[in-house]
Write a protein that holds these residues in place. Structure first.
Motif, PDB file in Angstrom:
ATOM      1  N   CYS A 152       0.681  -1.214   0.235  1.00  0.00           N
ATOM      2  CA  CYS A 152      -0.582   0.022   0.428  1.00  0.00           C
ATOM      3  C   CYS A 152       0.871   0.907   0.315  1.00  0.00           C
ATOM      4  O   CYS A 152       1.995   1.333   0.911  1.00  0.00           O
ATOM      5  N   PRO A 153       0.557   2.547  -0.538  1.00  0.00           N
ATOM      6  CA  PRO A 153       1.338   3.534  -1.042  1.00  0.00           C
ATOM      7  C   PRO A 153       1.102   4.061  -0.206  1.00  0.00           C
ATOM      8  O   PRO A 153       2.104   4.975   0.649  1.00  0.00           O
ATOM      9  N   ILE A 154       0.207   4.436   0.775  1.00  0.00           N
ATOM     10  CA  ILE A 154      -0.048   4.424   2.646  1.00  0.00           C
ATOM     11  C   ILE A 154       0.662   4.802   3.559  1.00  0.00           C
ATOM     12  O   ILE A 154       0.833   5.045   3.809  1.00  0.00           O
ATOM     13  N   CYS A 155      -0.257   2.915   3.795  1.00  0.00           N
ATOM     14  CA  CYS A 155       0.775   2.404   5.286  1.00  0.00           C
ATOM     15  C   CYS A 155       1.549   1.751   4.558  1.00  0.00           C
ATOM     16  O   CYS A 155       2.268   1.253   5.673  1.00  0.00           O
ATOM     17  N   GLY A 198      -6.752  -8.666  -2.507  1.00  0.00           N
ATOM     18  CA  GLY A 198      -7.751  -8.384  -2.553  1.00  0.00           C
ATOM     19  C   GLY A 198      -7.883  -6.845  -3.353  1.00  0.00           C
ATOM     20  O   GLY A 198      -8.293  -7.205  -4.297  1.00  0.00           O
ATOM     21  N   VAL A 199      -6.979  -6.024  -3.118  1.00  0.00           N
ATOM     22  CA  VAL A 199      -6.788  -4.835  -3.396  1.00  0.00           C
ATOM     23  C   VAL A 199      -5.422  -4.053  -3.335  1.00  0.00           C
ATOM     24  O   VAL A 199      -4.404  -4.755  -3.331  1.00  0.00           O
ATOM     25  N   LEU A 200      -5.391  -3.235  -4.752  1.00  0.00           N
ATOM     26  CA  LEU A 200      -5.080  -2.799  -5.356  1.00  0.00           C
ATOM     27  C   LEU A 200      -4.355  -0.690  -5.684  1.00  0.00           C
ATOM     28  O   LEU A 200      -5.708  -0.518  -5.772  1.00  0.00           O
ATOM     29  N   LEU A 201      -3.853  -0.327  -4.423  1.00  0.00           N
ATOM     30  CA  LEU A 201      -3.657   1.299  -4.490  1.00  0.00           C
ATOM     31  C   LEU A 201      -3.026   1.729  -5.643  1.00  0.00           C
ATOM     32  O   LEU A 201      -1.831   1.264  -5.535  1.00  0.00           O
ATOM     33  N   LYS A 202      -3.253   2.667  -6.424  1.00  0.00           N
ATOM     34  CA  LYS A 202      -2.448   3.045  -7.736  1.00  0.00           C
ATOM     35  C   LYS A 202      -2.522   3.955  -8.393  1.00  0.00           C
ATOM     36  O   LYS A 202      -3.737   4.621  -8.908  1.00  0.00           O
ATOM     37  N   PRO A 203      -1.593   4.941  -9.193  1.00  0.00           N
ATOM     38  CA  PRO A 203      -2.106   5.772  -9.250  1.00  0.00           C
ATOM     39  C   PRO A 203      -2.884   5.482 -10.623  1.00  0.00           C
ATOM     40  O   PRO A 203      -2.751   4.446 -11.188  1.00  0.00           O
ATOM     41  N   PRO A 204      -3.900   6.206 -11.603  1.00  0.00           N
ATOM     42  CA  PRO A 204      -4.355   5.954 -12.984  1.00  0.00           C
ATOM     43  C   PRO A 204      -3.655   5.948 -13.915  1.00  0.00           C
ATOM     44  O   PRO A 204      -2.064   5.857 -13.744  1.00  0.00           O
ATOM     45  N   LYS A 205      -3.572   5.143 -14.734  1.00  0.00           N
ATOM     46  CA  LYS A 205      -2.977   4.249 -15.741  1.00  0.00           C
ATOM     47  C   LYS A 205      -2.830   4.972 -16.587  1.00  0.00           C
ATOM     48  O   LYS A 205      -1.841   4.597 -17.557  1.00  0.00           O
ATOM     49  N   SER A 206      -3.368   5.583 -17.809  1.00  0.00           N
ATOM     50  CA  SER A 206      -3.057   7.337 -18.601  1.00  0.00           C
ATOM     51  C   SER A 206      -3.168   8.477 -17.874  1.00  0.00           C
ATOM     52  O   SER A 206      -3.798   8.398 -16.717  1.00  0.00           O
ATOM     53  N   ARG A 207      -2.639   9.332 -18.475  1.00  0.00           N
ATOM     54  CA  ARG A 207      -2.723  10.786 -17.971  1.00  0.00           C
ATOM     55  C   ARG A 207      -3.803  11.760 -18.399  1.00  0.00           C
ATOM     56  O   ARG A 207      -4.319  12.060 -17.207  1.00  0.00           O
ATOM     57  N   ALA A 208      -4.569  10.936 -19.426  1.00  0.00           N
ATOM     58  CA  ALA A 208      -5.764  11.578 -19.099  1.00  0.00           C
ATOM     59  C   ALA A 208      -7.354  10.991 -17.675  1.00  0.00           C
ATOM     60  O   ALA A 208      -7.543  11.699 -17.455  1.00  0.00           O
ATOM     61  N   GLY A 209      -6.556  10.038 -17.390  1.00  0.00           N
ATOM     62  CA  GLY A 209      -7.620   9.595 -15.922  1.00  0.00           C
ATOM     63  C   GLY A 209      -7.148  10.525 -14.588  1.00  0.00           C
ATOM     64  O   GLY A 209      -7.654  10.664 -14.243  1.00  0.00           O
ATOM     65  N   ARG A 210      -6.117  11.225 -15.084  1.00  0.00           N
ATOM     66  CA  ARG A 210      -5.258  12.110 -14.119  1.00  0.00           C
ATOM     67  C   ARG A 210      -5.868  13.704 -14.191  1.00  0.00           C
ATOM     68  O   ARG A 210      -5.228  14.345 -15.366  1.00  0.00           O
ATOM     69  N   ARG A 211      -6.705  13.870 -13.600  1.00  0.00           N
ATOM     70  CA  ARG A 211      -7.990  15.190 -13.969  1.00  0.00           C
ATOM     71  C   ARG A 211      -8.493  15.882 -12.965  1.00  0.00           C
ATOM     72  O   ARG A 211      -9.269  15.276 -11.697  1.00  0.00           O
ATOM     73  N   TRP A 212      -8.939  17.135 -13.901  1.00  0.00           N
ATOM     74  CA  TRP A 212      -9.975  17.070 -12.503  1.00  0.00           C
ATOM     75  C   TRP A 212     -11.239  17.637 -12.764  1.00  0.00           C
ATOM     76  O   TRP A 212     -11.821  17.401 -14.221  1.00  0.00           O
ATOM     77  N   VAL A 213     -12.275  17.373 -11.970  1.00  0.00           N
ATOM     78  CA  VAL A 213     -13.751  16.047 -12.172  1.00  0.00           C
ATOM     79  C   VAL A 213     -14.558  17.786 -11.384  1.00  0.00           C
ATOM     80  O   VAL A 213     -14.376  17.847 -10.207  1.00  0.00           O
ATOM     81  N   PRO A 214     -15.471  18.347 -12.117  1.00  0.00           N
ATOM     82  CA  PRO A 214     -15.907  18.868 -11.211  1.00  0.00           C
ATOM     83  C   PRO A 214     -17.481  18.303 -10.848  1.00  0.00           C
ATOM     84  O   PRO A 214     -17.862  17.235 -10.623  1.00  0.00           O
ATOM     85  N   ASP A 216      -7.569   2.892  10.988  1.00  0.00           N
ATOM     86  CA  ASP A 216      -6.361   2.717  10.059  1.00  0.00           C
ATOM     87  C   ASP A 216      -6.499   3.730   9.466  1.00  0.00           C
ATOM     88  O   ASP A 216      -7.474   3.371   8.143  1.00  0.00           O
ATOM     89  N   ASP A 217      -6.101   5.065   9.610  1.00  0.00           N
ATOM     90  CA  ASP A 217      -6.987   6.034   9.004  1.00  0.00           C
ATOM     91  C   ASP A 217      -5.827   5.966   6.913  1.00  0.00           C
ATOM     92  O   ASP A 217      -4.731   6.040   7.563  1.00  0.00           O
ATOM     93  N   HIS A 218      -6.938   5.975   6.225  1.00  0.00           N
ATOM     94  CA  HIS A 218      -6.160   5.701   4.846  1.00  0.00           C
ATOM     95  C   HIS A 218      -6.297   7.167   4.130  1.00  0.00           C
ATOM     96  O   HIS A 218      -6.011   7.551   3.028  1.00  0.00           O
ATOM     97  N   ASP A 219      -7.370   8.086   4.668  1.00  0.00           N
ATOM     98  CA  ASP A 219      -7.650   9.453   4.049  1.00  0.00           C
ATOM     99  C   ASP A 219      -8.160   9.085   2.953  1.00  0.00           C
ATOM    100  O   ASP A 219      -8.665  10.592   2.605  1.00  0.00           O
ATOM    101  N   LEU A 220      -9.489   7.718   3.433  1.00  0.00           N
ATOM    102  CA  LEU A 220     -10.276   7.213   2.190  1.00  0.00           C
ATOM    103  C   LEU A 220     -11.424   8.137   1.829  1.00  0.00           C
ATOM    104  O   LEU A 220     -12.253   8.129   3.211  1.00  0.00           O
ATOM    105  N   VAL A 221     -12.136   8.467   1.169  1.00  0.00           N
ATOM    106  CA  VAL A 221     -13.103   8.679   1.226  1.00  0.00           C
ATOM    107  C   VAL A 221     -14.156   7.810   1.426  1.00  0.00           C
ATOM    108  O   VAL A 221     -15.161   8.025   2.392  1.00  0.00           O
TER     109      VAL A 221
END
Length: 436
Positions: free
Chosen positions: A280-283, A289-305, A333-338
């Protein structure tokens, strides 16, 4: 550039030397090509080929090899088989940290299709016809006894898109072999005649909810602890992995109603990931069963209203999550996840889909996937007059062309409304016609 043809057998003359041109009907004919100097070692590169039944066959093959050398298209696959190359290629993808799900799909296609069908062949011998025949078998109706057990849906025939995905796998593998000069050309490029074209007259539009259906669902799940997740799916069009990987720090705190996608949560098995990827990149721990990772593509890293109802749902969710924090106390176990489990650890994204589908059935609504809620979000934006280029950025597509192709059915409805509105600019100036 020179080459020679000779016969390989065990016959020797009176002095014990091997007879080069034995006339007895045994052994096999071979040739050797002088391919110049190896730049890495400085030594001569002599490439042998054997197994020809007659001298004429060996001479014909030698002529073909010399022609490739003269044309600059000669390659040396070092005698590697398709199976050996595919295994090496998959290992390189893992080392290059390609997306886990992408590698898993490739590995499945290699295991179930390409290794059994072509794995025994030498890489240099693969031709377009071989690939066409394999794809034709995949596209054929599935007859006979089907295996039992938990293996997914039973289908009568694979869809053209599924068969095309198998072609893309071998195309990617052979493209990598071509870049390493193991083959001269990629026989898997371009359209394959063995892959059936989708039925142009068929109804391939996905099942969609009308706005009143979505509203009915959101009211039904209002008391669920993940109701805010469903609100964001309906209004913002986020993917499941993006919803499950969203952190409170990704939501704008400067008063701007929006969020930035920086982390995703993907469902995996232990076999699909390495120990380093599973960390886990946080802890720093491993979540099964869980993999936390950045988005696969540059388009996936985006701002959403974010719409006002989605913001209100997040405020309610934050208050409920604080109650859970207080309940667990120091064990939280705080991961700052919503969206997380009650103790703060990451959700399993596949379980979110299961819960979503349970609520859909309880509502009596048409069955759709959680991913299909993106259609509704796209429909809202198009109906609100948001340009397609902006919709593309919000949804995380690489280009507007992808958005148009995926949501062409939505754009058709909205275009019809816009044309009707434009038509009224003319028809309102025309006198009303009397009925005949």
């Amino acid at each position: 550039m020179r080459g020679s043809v000779f016969k390989r057998c065990q016959c020797r003359d009176g002095n014990g030397k091997r007879i080069k041109n034995c006339r007895k009907p045994h052994g096999s004919w071979c040739f050797v090509v002088d391919a110049g100097t190896d730049p890495a070692t400085g030594k001569r590169k002599q490439i042998p080929r054997s197994g020809f039944k007659t001298k004429a066959e060996a001479e014909e093959a030698l002529t073909a090899e010399l022609a490739k050398l003269n044309a600059g298209t000669w390659t040396d696959d070092k005698g590697i088989t398709v199976a050996a190359w595919l295994e090496q290629w998959l290992a390189e993808l893992v080392a290059a940290k390609r997306a886990v799900k992408t590698v898993t799909n490739y590995r499945t296609h290699v295991r179930d299709c390409w290794n059994p069908q072509l794995g025994h062949m030498l890489l240099r011998d693969v031709r377009r016809g071989h690939i066409e025949r394999v794809l034709a078998n995949l596209a054929a109706p599935l007859d006979g006894d089907r295996p039992t057990g938990n293996i997914g849906r039973r289908i009568a025939q694979r869809a053209p898109a599924t068969v095309e995905s198998y072609r893309k796998t071998i195309r990617a593998a052979l493209a990598a072999a071509q870049r390493r000069e193991l083959i001269g050309a990629n026989p898997a490029l371009g359209r394959m005649d063995s892959i059936p074209r989708p039925d142009a007259d068929g109804d391939d539009e996905p099942v969609m909810w009308e706005p009143e259906d979505t509203a009915r669902y959101l009211e039904h799940v209002l008391g669920d602890r993940l109701s805010a997740l469903y609100e964001l799916a309906a209004y913002a069009g986020l993917r499941r992995a993006e919803l499950c990987g969203l952190r409170w720090s990704d939501i704008d705190s400067d008063g701007t109603p929006g969020l930035t996608v920086r982390l995703t949560n993907v469902s995996v098995t232990r076999k699909e990931v390495t120990a380093e990827q599973a960390r886990c990149p946080i802890c720093g721990a491993e979540h099964v069963g869980v993999l936390l990772k950045p988005p696969k593509s540059r388009a996936g890293r985006r701002w959403v209203p974010l719409a006002v109802p989605a913001l209100a749902a997040l405020d309610r969710h934050r208050a409920d999550q604080q109650i859970e924090r207080d309940l667990f106390g120091v064990d939280y176990d705080d991961h700052d996840l919503v969206f997380c489990r009650p103790d703060g650890t990451p959700l399993r994204a596949d379980r979110v889909t299961v819960e979503f589908e349970k609520h859909v059935r309880a509502c009596g609504l048409p069955i759709i996937r959680l991913h299909d809620t993106r259609h509704g979000a796209c429909s809202l934006m198009l109906a609100g007059g948001v340009p397609i280029e902006v919709v593309q950025l919000i949804l995380g597509h690489a280009s507007p062309d992808i958005t148009r192709r995926v949501y062409k059915h939505l754009m058709r409805k909205e275009t019809a409304r816009q044309v009707e509105k434009a038509t009224k600019l003319l028809t309102r100036h025309r006198p009303k016609q009397k009925a005949p």
